[in-house]
Motif scaffolding. Structure first.
Motif, PDB file in Angstrom:
ATOM      1  N   LEU A 153       0.799  -1.228   0.000  1.00  0.00           N
ATOM      2  CA  LEU A 153       0.000   0.000   0.000  1.00  0.00           C
ATOM      3  C   LEU A 153       0.832   1.278   0.000  1.00  0.00           C
ATOM      4  CD1 LEU A 153      -2.836  -1.038   2.497  1.00  0.00           C
ATOM      5  CD2 LEU A 153      -2.883  -1.065  -0.006  1.00  0.00           C
ATOM      6  N   VAL A 154       2.137   1.197   0.236  1.00  0.00           N
ATOM      7  CA  VAL A 154       2.943   2.424   0.232  1.00  0.00           C
ATOM      8  C   VAL A 154       2.945   3.032  -1.163  1.00  0.00           C
ATOM      9  CG1 VAL A 154       4.439   1.813   2.165  1.00  0.00           C
ATOM     10  CG2 VAL A 154       5.044   1.047  -0.135  1.00  0.00           C
ATOM     11  N   THR A 155       2.995   4.360  -1.196  1.00  0.00           N
ATOM     12  CA  THR A 155       2.802   5.052  -2.475  1.00  0.00           C
ATOM     13  C   THR A 155       4.018   5.822  -2.968  1.00  0.00           C
ATOM     14  OG1 THR A 155       1.873   6.948  -1.286  1.00  0.00           O
ATOM     15  CG2 THR A 155       0.321   5.280  -2.098  1.00  0.00           C
ATOM     16  N   ASN A 156       5.055   5.972  -2.137  1.00  0.00           N
ATOM     17  CA  ASN A 156       6.234   6.716  -2.576  1.00  0.00           C
ATOM     18  C   ASN A 156       7.490   6.110  -1.961  1.00  0.00           C
ATOM     19  OD1 ASN A 156       6.643   8.061   0.112  1.00  0.00           O
ATOM     20  ND2 ASN A 156       4.677   8.998  -0.430  1.00  0.00           N
ATOM     21  N   VAL A 157       8.627   6.533  -2.477  1.00  0.00           N
ATOM     22  CA  VAL A 157       9.896   5.931  -2.074  1.00  0.00           C
ATOM     23  C   VAL A 157      10.222   6.164  -0.604  1.00  0.00           C
ATOM     24  CG1 VAL A 157      12.392   5.988  -2.450  1.00  0.00           C
ATOM     25  CG2 VAL A 157      10.832   5.936  -4.409  1.00  0.00           C
ATOM     26  N   PRO A 158      10.077   7.405  -0.057  1.00  0.00           N
ATOM     27  CA  PRO A 158      10.407   7.591   1.367  1.00  0.00           C
ATOM     28  C   PRO A 158       9.575   6.699   2.287  1.00  0.00           C
ATOM     29  CG  PRO A 158      10.287   9.716   0.267  1.00  0.00           C
ATOM     30  CD  PRO A 158       9.773   8.706  -0.709  1.00  0.00           C
ATOM     31  N   SER A 159       8.265   6.632   2.056  1.00  0.00           N
ATOM     32  CA  SER A 159       7.426   5.788   2.907  1.00  0.00           C
ATOM     33  C   SER A 159       7.755   4.311   2.714  1.00  0.00           C
ATOM     34  CB  SER A 159       5.939   6.039   2.616  1.00  0.00           C
ATOM     35  OG  SER A 159       5.618   5.697   1.283  1.00  0.00           O
ATOM     36  N   ALA A 160       8.134   3.932   1.492  1.00  0.00           N
ATOM     37  CA  ALA A 160       8.512   2.546   1.239  1.00  0.00           C
ATOM     38  C   ALA A 160       9.784   2.188   2.001  1.00  0.00           C
ATOM     39  CB  ALA A 160       8.712   2.314  -0.253  1.00  0.00           C
ATOM     40  N   ALA A 161      10.744   3.121   2.064  1.00  0.00           N
ATOM     41  CA  ALA A 161      11.990   2.869   2.791  1.00  0.00           C
ATOM     42  C   ALA A 161      11.716   2.662   4.284  1.00  0.00           C
ATOM     43  CB  ALA A 161      12.962   4.031   2.587  1.00  0.00           C
ATOM     44  N   VAL A 162      10.844   3.518   4.831  1.00  0.00           N
ATOM     45  CA  VAL A 162      10.472   3.362   6.238  1.00  0.00           C
ATOM     46  C   VAL A 162       9.756   2.040   6.464  1.00  0.00           C
ATOM     47  CG1 VAL A 162       9.067   4.312   8.112  1.00  0.00           C
ATOM     48  CG2 VAL A 162      10.363   5.855   6.621  1.00  0.00           C
ATOM     49  N   ALA A 163       8.839   1.700   5.540  1.00  0.00           N
ATOM     50  CA  ALA A 163       8.105   0.440   5.657  1.00  0.00           C
ATOM     51  C   ALA A 163       9.033  -0.760   5.577  1.00  0.00           C
ATOM     52  CB  ALA A 163       7.036   0.361   4.572  1.00  0.00           C
ATOM     53  N   MET A 164      10.010  -0.716   4.682  1.00  0.00           N
ATOM     54  CA  MET A 164      10.960  -1.821   4.559  1.00  0.00           C
ATOM     55  C   MET A 164      11.749  -1.995   5.859  1.00  0.00           C
ATOM     56  SD  MET A 164      10.955  -3.430   1.555  1.00  0.00           S
ATOM     57  CE  MET A 164      12.575  -3.950   1.017  1.00  0.00           C
ATOM     58  N   PHE A 165      12.172  -0.893   6.445  1.00  0.00           N
ATOM     59  CA  PHE A 165      12.904  -0.966   7.710  1.00  0.00           C
ATOM     60  C   PHE A 165      12.043  -1.591   8.800  1.00  0.00           C
ATOM     61  CE2 PHE A 165      14.113   0.644  11.855  1.00  0.00           C
ATOM     62  CZ  PHE A 165      15.492   0.477  11.872  1.00  0.00           C
ATOM     63  N   LEU A 166      10.788  -1.146   8.900  1.00  0.00           N
ATOM     64  CA  LEU A 166       9.893  -1.645   9.949  1.00  0.00           C
ATOM     65  C   LEU A 166       9.543  -3.117   9.738  1.00  0.00           C
ATOM     66  CD1 LEU A 166       7.515   1.428  10.395  1.00  0.00           C
ATOM     67  CD2 LEU A 166       9.389   0.693  11.886  1.00  0.00           C
ATOM     68  N   VAL A 167       9.313  -3.497   8.482  1.00  0.00           N
ATOM     69  CA  VAL A 167       9.025  -4.903   8.192  1.00  0.00           C
ATOM     70  C   VAL A 167      10.226  -5.770   8.551  1.00  0.00           C
ATOM     71  CG1 VAL A 167       8.595  -6.570   6.338  1.00  0.00           C
ATOM     72  CG2 VAL A 167       7.271  -4.463   6.450  1.00  0.00           C
ATOM     73  N   GLY A 168      11.419  -5.319   8.173  1.00  0.00           N
ATOM     74  CA  GLY A 168      12.620  -6.059   8.545  1.00  0.00           C
ATOM     75  C   GLY A 168      12.765  -6.168  10.052  1.00  0.00           C
ATOM     76  N   ALA A 169      12.429  -5.085  10.761  1.00  0.00           N
ATOM     77  CA  ALA A 169      12.534  -5.085  12.222  1.00  0.00           C
ATOM     78  C   ALA A 169      11.572  -6.089  12.851  1.00  0.00           C
ATOM     79  CB  ALA A 169      12.249  -3.681  12.760  1.00  0.00           C
ATOM     80  N   THR A 170      10.320  -6.121  12.378  1.00  0.00           N
ATOM     81  CA  THR A 170       9.337  -7.032  12.969  1.00  0.00           C
ATOM     82  C   THR A 170       9.656  -8.487  12.647  1.00  0.00           C
ATOM     83  OG1 THR A 170       7.869  -6.792  11.039  1.00  0.00           O
ATOM     84  CG2 THR A 170       7.510  -5.303  12.880  1.00  0.00           C
ATOM     85  N   VAL A 171      10.033  -8.760  11.394  1.00  0.00           N
ATOM     86  CA  VAL A 171      10.357 -10.133  11.002  1.00  0.00           C
ATOM     87  C   VAL A 171      11.608 -10.613  11.738  1.00  0.00           C
ATOM     88  CG1 VAL A 171      11.071 -11.604   9.085  1.00  0.00           C
ATOM     89  CG2 VAL A 171       9.216  -9.975   8.765  1.00  0.00           C
ATOM     90  N   GLY A 172      12.615  -9.734  11.856  1.00  0.00           N
ATOM     91  CA  GLY A 172      13.841 -10.099  12.561  1.00  0.00           C
ATOM     92  C   GLY A 172      13.611 -10.322  14.050  1.00  0.00           C
ATOM     93  N   ALA A 173      12.796  -9.463  14.668  1.00  0.00           N
ATOM     94  CA  ALA A 173      12.491  -9.634  16.090  1.00  0.00           C
ATOM     95  C   ALA A 173      11.714 -10.920  16.328  1.00  0.00           C
ATOM     96  CB  ALA A 173      11.693  -8.424  16.589  1.00  0.00           C
ATOM     97  N   MET A 174      10.777 -11.218  15.433  1.00  0.00           N
ATOM     98  CA  MET A 174      10.029 -12.473  15.547  1.00  0.00           C
ATOM     99  C   MET A 174      10.963 -13.669  15.422  1.00  0.00           C
ATOM    100  SD  MET A 174       6.824 -13.828  13.226  1.00  0.00           S
ATOM    101  CE  MET A 174       6.136 -15.479  13.491  1.00  0.00           C
ATOM    102  N   ASP A 175      11.960 -13.561  14.556  1.00  0.00           N
ATOM    103  CA  ASP A 175      12.925 -14.651  14.375  1.00  0.00           C
ATOM    104  C   ASP A 175      13.669 -14.947  15.679  1.00  0.00           C
ATOM    105  OD1 ASP A 175      15.625 -15.885  13.565  1.00  0.00           O
ATOM    106  OD2 ASP A 175      14.530 -15.939  11.677  1.00  0.00           O
TER     107      ASP A 175
END
Length: 395
Positions: free
Chosen positions: A101-123
């Motif tokens: 659902l992200v619509t631009n590059v800055p928000s996508a970069a933030v989303a990628m960081f947060l997704v990586g953080a949640t998946v890594g923490a779950m790991d």
């Protein structure tokens, strides 16, 4: 007396339930990452990313994971793995939906960081909880847990390609989100509960002073660097060096990942029978021979066979290293585990880019042959795997 017997029976039943919960959650975590793979081209096209820009986005995913791993380990040492696992699994459910659902590059970069953080923490939380269940069951389960992760990644990648082709990227991510939610719901009440021990609750936010967890981390790192090399560069090596066609070039990683998944499901009985040290040595030797065969292969068939043998060897090296870290005497489980996990995943996230740079100057044959030498270091350090047996042996 009857009360104690009933309590013991309930406790015995709870441990297999905790194992089933981990199977569902490891599958879910792998399923998210596997489902991301077929979305990458659509993600890049929608945001107008160049190859370099996409590489930076993927790097944000890795940075997010590695940033959260040490913090997650410290939190687990204070409040236990179960609460962290429930929270991180819950935040992972909408991960791909957010990226869609992200619509631009800055928000996508933030989303990628947060997704990586949640998946890594779950790991981290999953592996810590697996160690809790191993201790209570007095048997190894870590390898099969990672087998479910591999299976989840495989199903996510295959199902994702089919769904995107037939129904589009949005419907694909809706299905993925529903499957993730269902997996979490099925596991929620079965997750093995735990809490901090008095000395672990006061563990400072500091790196371990002992050298042992760092050496175990090197074992994990040197297992995952070759894994990342096969994942990102195996197909290119088969095409450039051995003139493989498109189908055969894809079989290299397919054979590698299939061998890893199958061996992970078989790994726990092997470890229970032989012990962690002997299992680690056999695995390192198989990986060494397999990677050398792949690097020195005269044809595609031998190279694919070599990758398969390497997959069989690598499959159980990381789970054993994680179990060893979680059972280190005198160290908080979450802190040692997060350190080893951090070091291991650094290899799979960052080493492929270094390999790409090296490939501009030397051949892939030399690169894969040199990567085989990393397993000599694992063999030299294999006696440290004895700590993995600390959670699976009776008192």
């Amino acid at each position: 007396m009857l009360q104690r017997t009933a309590l013991g029976a309930r406790t015995a039943r709870a441990f297999p339930a905790g194992r089933r919960a981990l199977g569902a959650l490891f599958f879910a975590n792998g399923f998210v990452l596997g489902s991301w793979a077929p979305k990458v081209p659509f993600f890049a096209e929608r945001l107008g990313l160049s190859d370099f820009g996409l590489g930076l986005m993927i790097l944000m995913l890795g940075i997010g994971s590695l940033t959260m791993m040490p913090l997650t380990g410290s939190l687990i040492a204070r409040i236990g793995s179960a609460r962290i696992l429930r929270f991180t699994a819950m935040t992972t459910v909408p991960a791909l939906l957010v990226l869609t659902l992200v619509t631009n590059v800055p928000s996508a970069a933030v989303a990628m960081f947060l997704v990586g953080a949640t998946v890594g923490a779950m790991d981290i939380a999953m592996n810590a909880n697996a160690i809790v269940v191993e201790r209570r069951m007095k048997r190894a389960i870590m390898s099969s847990c990672h087998g479910f992760w591999s299976l989840g990644g495989l199903v996510g990648a295959v199902l994702g390609g089919v769904l995107i082709a037939r129904f589009g990227a949005l419907w694909h991510v809706v299905v993925v989100t529903l499957i993730e939610a269902a997996a979490l719901a099925s596991a929620w009440t079965m997750i093995a509960t735990d809490g901090p021990q008095p000395d672990e609750a006061r563990t400072p936010l500091a790196m371990p002073r002992s050298i042992v967890p760092y050496l175990i981390g090197i074992m994990a790192l040197f297992a995952m660097v070759p894994e990342g090399a096969v994942l990102d560069w195996g197909a290119i090596y088969l095409r450039r060096a051995l003139d493989a066609n498109i189908v055969l070039s894809g079989l290299g990683f397919g054979a590698f990942s299939a061998a890893m998944a199958l061996m992970r499901f078989a790994g726990d009985p092997v470890r229970d029978r032989l012990g962690a040290v002997k299992t680690m040595r056999l695995c390192a030797f198989a990986a060494l021979v397999g990677m050398l065969c792949a690097g020195l292969a005269p044809n595609v068939a031998v190279a694919i066979a070599g990758f398969s043998l390497a997959g069989i060897g690598i499959a159980n090296m990381v789970p054993i290293a994680f179990s060893a870290a979680g059972n280190m005497p005198g160290l908080a489980q979450g802190v040692a585990l997060s350190l080893v996990t951090f070091m291991g995943y650094s290899g799979i996230l960052f080493a492929p880019s270094l390999i790409g740079f090296a490939a501009e100057h030397v051949s892939f044959r030399l690169i894969y042959s040199c990567l085989a030498m990393l397993f000599l270091v694992v063999l030299a350090l294999s006696s440290l795997a004895r700590h993995a047996d600390g959670g699976t042996q009776g008192n």
